[in-house]
Design an enzyme around this catalytic site. Structure first.
Site, PDB file in Angstrom:
ATOM      1  N   ASP A  21       0.702  -1.056   0.076  1.00  0.00           N
ATOM      2  CA  ASP A  21       0.111  -0.047   0.162  1.00  0.00           C
ATOM      3  C   ASP A  21       0.805   1.190   0.041  1.00  0.00           C
ATOM      4  O   ASP A  21       2.104   1.294   0.601  1.00  0.00           O
ATOM      5  CB  ASP A  21      -0.823   0.068   1.065  1.00  0.00           C
ATOM      6  N   HIS A  38       2.794   3.481  -8.899  1.00  0.00           N
ATOM      7  CA  HIS A  38       2.524   1.857  -9.153  1.00  0.00           C
ATOM      8  C   HIS A  38       3.957   1.370  -9.797  1.00  0.00           C
ATOM      9  O   HIS A  38       4.377   0.399  -9.774  1.00  0.00           O
ATOM     10  CB  HIS A  38       1.569   1.607 -10.204  1.00  0.00           C
ATOM     11  N   LEU A 135      10.363 -21.172  -4.674  1.00  0.00           N
ATOM     12  CA  LEU A 135       9.448 -20.308  -4.270  1.00  0.00           C
ATOM     13  C   LEU A 135       8.196 -20.134  -4.811  1.00  0.00           C
ATOM     14  O   LEU A 135       8.036 -20.103  -5.976  1.00  0.00           O
ATOM     15  CB  LEU A 135       9.938 -18.767  -4.298  1.00  0.00           C
TER      16      LEU A 135
END
Ligand code: FPP
Length: 244
Positions: A21, A38, A135
């Site tokens: 955020d 972004h 991962l």
């Protein structure tokens, strides 16, 4: 590798989830459009994925786009969708080389008209990396935690209607198996940047016993050092899972 000498923790979370955020505020502080934030957010994400891989986190889940995010301006949604395409174009080969297995949490095929290229790129990424054993990178996209639970309940109800299970046989494990994260460890640590104290419909099922780590740092500034601090904070927690 950088991660190996940075981190010598007694306890590493198996599954880390992140609410990335603060991109908009980060850009605003610089007098730039939200989309600039972004873009910087994607760069931060790349490093955090790398570090997760280096230190041996089993699963990393990042909240890239919620079912509610479609309400943002056409320009912002378009920019985020553009970044998504660019991300896979740039990163997929390397992620695959690093043995990363990509999962998408959320309704890919339910994404609105005009996102066909994104949908195709997401399916391609899943397919290309599906046999990888390193991962697990979960990207939550067109995702809502309540929607995920409703979907699980529906799947089980359909099984019951078909006579495959009886309602009284429904357990926590059967619900778990219907989640997007079936087979993965429960979330151990959830990180939220930018100081907001909300769960925002993220991983409602999986976070039952997750430890929270909230930082005021805005997502584009969340770097390796910040991540190390979060992992260290986790290592120092005493988890009781409802016990004493
Ligand atoms: C929240 O910041 C962030 C988002 C809604 C998008 C997060 C997405 C990325 C970091 C990049 C896209 C991901 C991939 C995988 C390419 P905000 O815009 O709500 O910030 P604000 O609260 O300061 O307005």
């Amino acid at each position: 590798m950088a991660g190996q000498n940075v981190l010598k923790l007694e306890k590493l979370p198996g599954h880390v989830a992140i609410i990335m955020d603060g991109n908009g505020r980060w850009a605003k502080k610089r007098g730039m459009p939200r989309t600039f934030g972004h873009k910087a957010g994607v760069e931060a994400l790349r490093e955090i994925i790398k570090m997760s891989d280096e230190v041996g986190i089993r699963a990393l889940t990042v909240y890239a786009f919620s079912t509610e995010n479609w309400k943002r301006s056409t320009e912002e949604v378009g920019a985020l969708m553009g970044l998504l395409l660019e991300y896979f174009r740039r990163e997929l080969e390397e992620l695959n080389r690093k043995n990363v297995c990509i999962h998408i949490l959320g309704d890919i095929d339910g994404m609105p008209k005009g996102t066909e290229r994104q949908q195709e790129a997401l399916h391609r990424a899943i397919d290309k990396t599906k046999n990888n054993t390193g991962l697990i990178l979960n990207i939550a996209l067109n995702y809502g935690g309540q929607q995920e639970i409703v979907r699980a309940a529906r799947n089980l109800a359909e099984k019951a209607v078909r006579g495959e299970i009886r309602p009284e046989e429904i357990t926590r494990e059967l619900m778990q198996a219907e989640m997007y994260t079936a087979g993965e460890p429960e979330v151990d640590l959830i990180i939220r940047t930018s100081g907001e104290l909300r769960i925002s419909n993220f991983l409602l099922w999986q976070c039952a016993y997750a430890e929270f780590y909230i930082t005021d740092t805005l997502w584009p500034d969340f770097d390796r050092e910040q991540y190390r601090m979060a992992l260290e904070a986790y290592a120092g927690r005493n988890r009781r899972f409802g016990g004493v």
